[in-house]
Design a protein around this motif. Structure first.
Motif, PDB file in Angstrom:
ATOM      1  N   ALA A 133       0.854  -1.189   0.000  1.00  0.00           N
ATOM      2  CA  ALA A 133       0.000   0.000   0.000  1.00  0.00           C
ATOM      3  C   ALA A 133       0.888   1.236   0.000  1.00  0.00           C
ATOM      4  N   GLN A 134       0.771   2.039  -1.024  1.00  0.00           N
ATOM      5  CA  GLN A 134       1.569   3.255  -1.136  1.00  0.00           C
ATOM      6  C   GLN A 134       0.714   4.452  -0.740  1.00  0.00           C
ATOM      7  N   SER A 135       1.226   5.253   0.165  1.00  0.00           N
ATOM      8  CA  SER A 135       0.484   6.453   0.516  1.00  0.00           C
ATOM      9  C   SER A 135       0.786   7.528  -0.515  1.00  0.00           C
ATOM     10  N   PRO A 136      -0.188   8.295  -0.881  1.00  0.00           N
ATOM     11  CA  PRO A 136       0.052   9.354  -1.855  1.00  0.00           C
ATOM     12  C   PRO A 136       0.906  10.452  -1.240  1.00  0.00           C
ATOM     13  N   ALA A 137       1.465  11.283  -2.080  1.00  0.00           N
ATOM     14  CA  ALA A 137       2.229  12.420  -1.588  1.00  0.00           C
ATOM     15  C   ALA A 137       1.319  13.277  -0.708  1.00  0.00           C
ATOM     16  N   SER A 138       1.854  13.757   0.363  1.00  0.00           N
ATOM     17  CA  SER A 138       1.035  14.540   1.289  1.00  0.00           C
ATOM     18  C   SER A 138       0.931  15.982   0.812  1.00  0.00           C
ATOM     19  N   SER A 139       0.123  16.731   1.485  1.00  0.00           N
ATOM     20  CA  SER A 139      -0.013  18.146   1.168  1.00  0.00           C
ATOM     21  C   SER A 139       0.076  18.958   2.453  1.00  0.00           C
ATOM     22  N   TRP A 140       0.324  20.235   2.301  1.00  0.00           N
ATOM     23  CA  TRP A 140       0.358  21.143   3.437  1.00  0.00           C
ATOM     24  C   TRP A 140      -0.259  22.467   3.009  1.00  0.00           C
ATOM     25  N   ARG A 141      -0.693  23.237   4.014  1.00  0.00           N
ATOM     26  CA  ARG A 141      -1.417  24.480   3.725  1.00  0.00           C
ATOM     27  C   ARG A 141      -0.682  25.682   4.308  1.00  0.00           C
ATOM     28  N   LEU A 142      -0.720  26.763   3.576  1.00  0.00           N
ATOM     29  CA  LEU A 142      -0.226  28.049   4.040  1.00  0.00           C
ATOM     30  C   LEU A 142      -1.443  28.928   4.290  1.00  0.00           C
ATOM     31  N   VAL A 143      -1.591  29.419   5.521  1.00  0.00           N
ATOM     32  CA  VAL A 143      -2.700  30.300   5.882  1.00  0.00           C
ATOM     33  C   VAL A 143      -2.121  31.690   6.108  1.00  0.00           C
ATOM     34  N   ASN A 144      -2.585  32.650   5.331  1.00  0.00           N
ATOM     35  CA  ASN A 144      -2.067  34.012   5.403  1.00  0.00           C
ATOM     36  C   ASN A 144      -2.972  34.875   6.283  1.00  0.00           C
ATOM     37  N   ARG A 145      -2.474  35.237   7.463  1.00  0.00           N
ATOM     38  CA  ARG A 145      -3.188  36.149   8.362  1.00  0.00           C
ATOM     39  C   ARG A 145      -2.346  37.379   8.660  1.00  0.00           C
ATOM     40  N   THR A 146      -1.498  37.761   7.723  1.00  0.00           N
ATOM     41  CA  THR A 146      -0.560  38.863   7.958  1.00  0.00           C
ATOM     42  C   THR A 146      -1.178  40.240   7.797  1.00  0.00           C
ATOM     43  N   GLY A 147      -2.345  40.337   7.171  1.00  0.00           N
ATOM     44  CA  GLY A 147      -2.962  41.634   6.926  1.00  0.00           C
ATOM     45  C   GLY A 147      -2.651  42.190   5.552  1.00  0.00           C
ATOM     46  N   GLN A 148      -1.864  41.471   4.770  1.00  0.00           N
ATOM     47  CA  GLN A 148      -1.564  41.893   3.401  1.00  0.00           C
ATOM     48  C   GLN A 148      -1.322  40.678   2.518  1.00  0.00           C
ATOM     49  N   ASP A 149      -1.285  40.912   1.215  1.00  0.00           N
ATOM     50  CA  ASP A 149      -1.100  39.813   0.271  1.00  0.00           C
ATOM     51  C   ASP A 149       0.285  39.200   0.398  1.00  0.00           C
ATOM     52  N   ALA A 150       0.350  37.882   0.295  1.00  0.00           N
ATOM     53  CA  ALA A 150       1.619  37.171   0.163  1.00  0.00           C
ATOM     54  C   ALA A 150       1.883  37.071  -1.330  1.00  0.00           C
ATOM     55  N   VAL A 151       3.003  37.621  -1.798  1.00  0.00           N
ATOM     56  CA  VAL A 151       3.252  37.676  -3.238  1.00  0.00           C
ATOM     57  C   VAL A 151       4.241  36.620  -3.720  1.00  0.00           C
ATOM     58  N   SER A 152       5.025  36.053  -2.813  1.00  0.00           N
ATOM     59  CA  SER A 152       5.909  34.966  -3.219  1.00  0.00           C
ATOM     60  C   SER A 152       6.195  34.051  -2.034  1.00  0.00           C
TER      61      SER A 152
END
Length: 123
Positions: A19-38
């Motif tokens: 049984a092979q597990s698929p590649a996992s994922s992770w999340r970036l949550v932006n709460r800085t008050g401005q857009d994350a551009v990179s």
């Protein structure tokens, strides 16, 4: 006799070794008050901590973006997020396998570090 091969197939698929597990994922949550551009993510402790921008478009404040982690790639990452005003938010040594959500708060935003190899000349 047809049931035996099907039963063997099902038993084979159920074994943990195959049984092979698929590649996992992770999340970036932006709460800085401005857009994350990179976003640049590199393996923690990499000799040359350079990388490409993983954002195709900015991530607004309050929004989140999910990233896939290829199977076999490192879990511990140094994440550097450039914000719209030029500041950076850095999460060093974050293990995205153990804690797959990276939350960037306003206090994470700091003046950007000078790029390696670049020096300002006195004029």
């Amino acid at each position: 006799m047809r049931r035996l091969p099907l039963a063997l197939l099902l038993a084979t698929l159920a074994t943990p070794a195959l049984a092979q597990s698929p590649a996992s994922s992770w999340r970036l949550v932006n709460r800085t008050g401005q857009d994350a551009v990179s976003l640049v993510s590199t393996a923690t402790g990499a000799a040359h901590p350079r990388g490409r921008n993983r954002l195709r478009q900015p991530v607004s404040s309050g929004a989140e973006k999910t990233f896939r982690r290829k199977a076999g790639s490192p879990c511990q990452l140094d994440l550097r997020v450039r914000l719209a005003d030029g500041k950076e938010a850095v999460a060093a040594g974050h293990d995205v396998c153990i804690s797959p959500t990276v939350v960037l708060e306003p206090v994470a935003a700091q003046p950007a570090a000078p790029a390696a190899g670049r020096q300002r000349r006195a004029g």
